[in-house]
Design an enzyme around this catalytic site. Structure first.
Site, short mmCIF file in Angstrom:
data_model
loop_
_atom_site.label_atom_id
_atom_site.label_comp_id
_atom_site.label_asym_id
_atom_site.label_seq_id
_atom_site.Cartn_x
_atom_site.Cartn_y
_atom_site.Cartn_z
N ARG A 154 13.53 15.97 -7.12
CA ARG A 154 13.39 15.90 -5.90
C ARG A 154 13.21 17.35 -5.33
O ARG A 154 13.16 18.30 -5.86
CB ARG A 154 14.85 15.59 -5.08
CG ARG A 154 15.96 15.82 -5.85
CD ARG A 154 16.35 17.33 -6.09
NE ARG A 154 16.57 17.95 -4.54
CZ ARG A 154 16.41 19.25 -4.31
NH1 ARG A 154 16.25 20.20 -5.47
NH2 ARG A 154 16.46 19.65 -3.09
N GLY A 155 13.09 17.58 -3.85
CA GLY A 155 12.38 18.59 -3.31
C GLY A 155 10.93 18.40 -3.30
O GLY A 155 10.26 18.14 -4.09
N ALA A 156 10.59 18.73 -1.74
CA ALA A 156 9.26 18.37 -1.60
C ALA A 156 8.20 18.79 -2.46
O ALA A 156 7.24 17.91 -3.14
CB ALA A 156 9.13 18.67 -0.09
N ASP B 22 10.48 19.29 4.71
CA ASP B 22 9.83 18.21 3.86
C ASP B 22 8.38 17.85 4.67
O ASP B 22 7.66 17.36 4.11
CB ASP B 22 10.66 17.17 3.85
CG ASP B 22 11.77 17.36 2.74
OD1 ASP B 22 12.59 18.07 3.10
OD2 ASP B 22 11.49 16.66 1.45
N GLN C 205 23.27 18.65 -2.60
CA GLN C 205 22.25 19.65 -3.29
C GLN C 205 22.40 21.00 -3.15
O GLN C 205 22.21 21.83 -3.93
CB GLN C 205 20.74 19.29 -2.71
CG GLN C 205 20.10 17.92 -2.98
CD GLN C 205 20.57 16.85 -1.91
OE1 GLN C 205 21.49 17.01 -1.37
NE2 GLN C 205 19.46 15.93 -1.62
O1 MRU Z 1 16.20 14.83 -0.58
P1 MRU Z 1 15.70 15.98 -1.12
O2 MRU Z 1 16.89 16.73 -1.99
O3 MRU Z 1 14.69 15.85 -1.72
O4 MRU Z 1 15.65 16.96 0.24
C1 MRU Z 1 15.06 18.07 0.00
C2 MRU Z 1 14.95 19.03 1.26
O5 MRU Z 1 15.18 18.47 2.11
C3 MRU Z 1 14.67 20.58 0.86
O6 MRU Z 1 15.07 21.34 1.83
C4 MRU Z 1 12.95 20.34 1.13
O7 MRU Z 1 12.33 19.34 0.43
C5 MRU Z 1 12.38 21.69 0.96
S1 MRU Z 1 12.22 22.16 -0.96
C6 MRU Z 1 11.51 23.45 -1.26
#
Ligand code: MRU
Length: 319
Positions: free
Chosen positions: A39-41, A211, A171
């Site tokens: 996870r994380g964009a 994201d 997270q």
């Molecule tokens: O649902 P997730 O854990 O994938 O959400 C992640 C986030 O909202 C992060 O802040 C975003 O992806 C930026 S990661 C560098």
């Protein structure tokens, strides 16, 4: 990739366990994106790039593999950007694994530069606040919001980080605290609702990831970001968004067009596999929220720190 398999950290198990998992099929990678093994964009984007490479190696139809990957999480633009980039590279006859690893390397380079560009915002003795996890786990390496923090720390500056826990999947508490602990950076976990309390006591800077960022600077990030941005404006705390150009969706005029993922109520009503809400009570679970650009002091990108009105200037620099 190792021995023809994609190897990723199972982020769902951190901090209890550091466990690697292997994937040989695009369908498995799609599942890992959906269930948040990864996870994380930017990390989702890199995983999807390797997913496309696996589809190509296995002789699968690339258009339907691309469709499958993109269908897993609607908000993170990096997922769409990475899959489209791979379709282009593969159509030009690029070797699949090389194309995917070049993509992942480019993300790492971008995040390193975000750190170098943004570190000057963190002064000696500063108090910094962040939300969710926008660290190395979310981006392959360095992070976005955590990159300036990491670079400032490694350059010898000393400061403190407030980590908001990030209900419902935690997270912040599980992943960001893990990364800061490993780096030796002083921090405390706070519950999401305590952000205003600590901002009023004195926070010098809020840095979050994103994201998807629209052309006008409106952006989506983990739910709870919007509240922090409004509080920061009210309390005169500079609010920054750190993201690589792969997160900017220039085709989208404003944040109104951003699709917000709904992850269902069980993430809210259950904790550690046990229902904690009363039977019969329902829950709503938007995974992200949209913050208007007027709350953003600057976007920390690999191309520099830009106020929202200057986003158009970076349009051409994406890959
Ligand atoms: O649902 P997730 O854990 O994938 O959400 C992640 C986030 O909202 C992060 O802040 C975003 O992806 C930026 S990661 C560098």
């Amino acid at each position: 990739m190792q021995g023809g398999k994609l190897v990723m950290i199972d982020q769902r198990l951190i901090p209890e366990r550091f466990q690697l998992v292997e994937f040989s099929l695009v369908e498995e990678v799609a599942r890992a994106i959906k269930n948040m093994t990864v996870r994380g964009a930017p990390a989702i984007g890199a995983a999807a790039a390797y997913g496309m490479a696996l589809a190509a190696i296995n002789g699968q139809d690339l258009a339907s593999s691309a469709h499958l990957l993109k269908a897993q999480r609607p908000t993170a633009f990096d997922l769409f950007f990475a899959v489209d980039h791979m379709l282009e590279m593969l159509s030009k006859g690029e070797e699949p694994v090389k194309a995917a690893s070049d993509y992942a390397d480019s993300i790492v380079g971008r995040c390193r530069r975000i750190g170098e560009r943004g570190e000057r915002l963190i002064a000696e003795g500063a108090k910094v606040m962040t939300h969710c996890n926008a660290g190395a786990l979310a981006t392959v390496d360095y992070g976005t919001a955590l990159a300036p923090i990491r670079v400032a720390w490694r350059s010898g500056r000393r400061f403190f980080v407030y980590v908001s826990e990030t209900r419902p999947r935690l997270q912040g508490m599980k992943l960001t605290a893990y990364e800061l602990r490993n780096e030796g950076i002083p921090h405390s976990i706070i519950v999401d609702g305590a952000s205003g309390h600590f901002m009023r006591q004195g926070v010098d800077l809020v840095i979050v990831g994103a994201d998807r960022i629209a052309a006008n600077g409106d952006f989506a990030n983990k739910v709870g970001t919007f509240e922090k941005a409004v509080l920061a404006k009210e309390l005169d705390v500079p609010f920054y968004v750190a993201a690589p150009l792969s997160t900017f969706d220039f085709a989208l005029e404003s944040g109104r067009g951003i699709v917000i993922e709904d992850r269902g109520e069980d993430e809210v009503t259950f904790m550690e596999g046990r229902r904690i809400a009363p039977e019969g009570s329902s829950a709503l679970n938007p995974s992200f929220d949209m913050t208007p650009s007027k709350y953003v002091r600057g976007f920390i990108t690999e191309a520099g720190i830009l106020p929202p009105r200057d986003i158009g200037k970076i349009k051409g620099d994406r890959m």
